[in-house]
Design a protein around this motif. Sequence first.
Motif, PDB file in Angstrom:
ATOM      1  N   SER A   1       0.735  -1.229   0.143  1.00 32.54           N
ATOM      2  CA  SER A   1       0.168  -0.201  -0.072  1.00 32.54           C
ATOM      3  C   SER A   1       0.928   1.342  -0.039  1.00 32.54           C
ATOM      4  N   ALA A   2       1.981   1.210   0.664  1.00 32.38           N
ATOM      5  CA  ALA A   2       2.815   2.503   0.713  1.00 32.38           C
ATOM      6  C   ALA A   2       3.705   2.748  -0.668  1.00 32.38           C
ATOM      7  N   VAL A   3       3.703   1.579  -1.258  1.00 27.29           N
ATOM      8  CA  VAL A   3       4.717   1.708  -2.504  1.00 27.29           C
ATOM      9  C   VAL A   3       3.449   2.281  -3.435  1.00 27.29           C
ATOM     10  N   LEU A   4       2.230   1.782  -3.528  1.00 27.87           N
ATOM     11  CA  LEU A   4       1.142   2.416  -4.652  1.00 27.87           C
ATOM     12  C   LEU A   4       0.913   3.563  -4.320  1.00 27.87           C
ATOM     13  N   MET A   5       0.823   4.018  -2.992  1.00 25.47           N
ATOM     14  CA  MET A   5       0.247   5.455  -2.690  1.00 25.47           C
ATOM     15  C   MET A   5       1.496   6.468  -3.120  1.00 25.47           C
ATOM     16  N   CYS A   6       2.559   5.952  -2.659  1.00 24.21           N
ATOM     17  CA  CYS A   6       3.772   7.022  -3.137  1.00 24.21           C
ATOM     18  C   CYS A   6       3.822   7.204  -4.740  1.00 24.21           C
TER      19      CYS A   6
ATOM     20  N   ALA B   1      -4.474  -3.947   5.847  1.00 23.94           N
ATOM     21  CA  ALA B   1      -3.209  -4.417   6.666  1.00 23.94           C
ATOM     22  C   ALA B   1      -3.305  -4.125   8.200  1.00 23.94           C
ATOM     23  N   VAL B   2      -4.166  -2.940   8.345  1.00 21.70           N
ATOM     24  CA  VAL B   2      -4.138  -2.719   9.728  1.00 21.70           C
ATOM     25  C   VAL B   2      -5.143  -3.548  10.404  1.00 21.70           C
TER      26      VAL B   2
ATOM     27  N   LEU C   1      -6.277   6.291  -8.837  1.00 21.32           N
ATOM     28  CA  LEU C   1      -6.720   4.850  -8.786  1.00 21.32           C
ATOM     29  C   LEU C   1      -5.638   4.022  -7.723  1.00 21.32           C
ATOM     30  N   LEU C   2      -4.331   4.349  -8.088  1.00 19.61           N
ATOM     31  CA  LEU C   2      -3.043   3.911  -7.192  1.00 19.61           C
ATOM     32  C   LEU C   2      -3.170   4.140  -5.744  1.00 19.61           C
ATOM     33  N   VAL C   3      -3.711   5.547  -5.486  1.00 19.36           N
ATOM     34  CA  VAL C   3      -3.664   5.992  -4.319  1.00 19.36           C
ATOM     35  C   VAL C   3      -5.041   5.409  -3.560  1.00 19.36           C
ATOM     36  N   GLY C   4      -6.006   5.060  -4.382  1.00 22.35           N
ATOM     37  CA  GLY C   4      -7.331   4.504  -3.649  1.00 22.35           C
ATOM     38  C   GLY C   4      -6.894   3.305  -3.349  1.00 22.35           C
ATOM     39  N   VAL C   5      -6.527   2.304  -4.169  1.00 23.75           N
ATOM     40  CA  VAL C   5      -6.164   0.917  -4.104  1.00 23.75           C
ATOM     41  C   VAL C   5      -5.161   0.889  -2.838  1.00 23.75           C
ATOM     42  N   GLY C   6      -3.887   1.455  -2.705  1.00 27.74           N
ATOM     43  CA  GLY C   6      -3.169   1.577  -1.550  1.00 27.74           C
ATOM     44  C   GLY C   6      -3.591   1.954  -0.467  1.00 27.74           C
ATOM     45  N   GLY C   7      -4.762   2.670  -0.324  1.00 25.54           N
ATOM     46  CA  GLY C   7      -5.573   2.996   0.791  1.00 25.54           C
ATOM     47  C   GLY C   7      -6.063   1.871   1.377  1.00 25.54           C
ATOM     48  N   VAL C   8      -6.907   1.255   0.368  1.00 26.06           N
ATOM     49  CA  VAL C   8      -7.833  -0.189   0.681  1.00 26.06           C
ATOM     50  C   VAL C   8      -6.902  -0.947   1.169  1.00 26.06           C
TER      51      VAL C   8
END
Lengths: 294, 199
Positions: free
Chosen positions: A96-101, A282-283, A270-277
Amino acid sequence: MNEHDWNLLNAYLDDELPSRERSAFETRLGREPDLQSEMESIRTTVSLMKLAKRVPVPRNFTLDPAIYGQPARLTLWNRLSAASLPRTAMALGTLSAVLMCVGVVLFVSQSSLGGAGAPQAAMMAQEAAAPEAQSDFAAGAVEAPPEAAEPAVAAVEEEPQPAGEDTARSSAPTESEQGGMGGGASATGGDMGSMNDAAEGAPSVEVEPIQPTSTIEQSAITDLTQEQVTEVANAQPYAAKGTEGAASQEPVPLPSEPPAPLPTRSLAILLVGVGGVFLVMAVILAVVARRQRS
Amino acid sequence: MDEAGLIRDAQRGSIDAYNALVLHFQIQAYNVAYRIMGDPDSAADATQEAFVSAYHALRQFRGGSFKSWLLRIVTNACYDELRRRKRRPGVSLDALYVEDEGPEPSLTSHIEQPESYAQRMDLQSAILNCLQGLSEDQRTVAILSDIEEMSYDEIAGVVGMALGTVKSRLSRARASLRDCLQGYEELLPASYRLSSEER
């Protein structure tokens, strides 16, 4: 005794031969004493092995219901929770961190490009117009010399100097062509140079008449370039103006359209959204793993 | 025993049903493991591991012979343990202490005549030693055929070999066992002696 006979013999002893093969083998046993002897030794060996009675078990191997009580529900969950759950949470968090970055970088870069969109479009249009201006200039420059060079030629002809005249006539159009190819400044310098060369060969030839030719060319170049720049600044349709400016030239190809920013921006979102999901998942997994451990 | 019903209940999560199956098959499972491994402690470990593995894999059982399916897991557990031993060749102090004792004798052995009991134990020891001299595949086939008295088809199901392979492995195993047991001639009952004169 070959392996096939050994297999037949053992299968016969174990009663695993089909009836036809069995009767054929019994016929052979009656005729072949060696085969009979081997069979007896193997029969004794098998009988000895059967004397190996079963040993009692040292303990019961039943499973403890407290540990193995709910197999159907626990099998998959146990597998997940035993080792995979924290690892899965960590992997999801990293992903998720990679996708969001990546998404944020894409979004920011796209936004900065989008903020300077209008000047960029103007710059692109100007760049696209530059070759046209040059070609227009070339056309004008090629056309200009016959009109502008006439006085110069006439002036040269007034004072008959065969060598200088030939040189001047031959060099003038050449320099015009060179000026057309290379630009106004070089055209002027080229004219001056060639005329000086011609003057060296024929000192009586005046250089003065040549100067107006270069000035005319330069003014024509300046006019054409300013005209083109004005056209671009007015943001008129490129093709229409281009064909007017260079009527005798080949049709100018349309510049390629600038890439639409929308897909890149959508991809970033989209990347930020998927990373957020993934981050939320993960949490949740990390919390569940921690609760199970406690 | 309703084997099919117990299997079905065990697959649905009934540990009691599974334990009933364990109690039914544990003697055979342990004996196969004991002959393959050659010592009681390793056999007990392999048997326990096999029953736990079978419990986790119970949903993968799709019918057929439950005994063959279970014994296949037992033999695989034994092979795994033997491979671990080969990788780490070392003998524990416990194993050294009980190495030659064999499993605890049952109560019936105490009412046997001492001479008869000793002779039986010698024979058991001779068979066990000769089995240990075979390769793993031949040993397993010989145990399943001559001690557990399983058919060729059942053996093929347990060891996962073709029928022809089972036949050839068994033939070689018996030839090797015969040669080995001749070395224990004086320990064998008179009627079972494999003297060369008789052959």
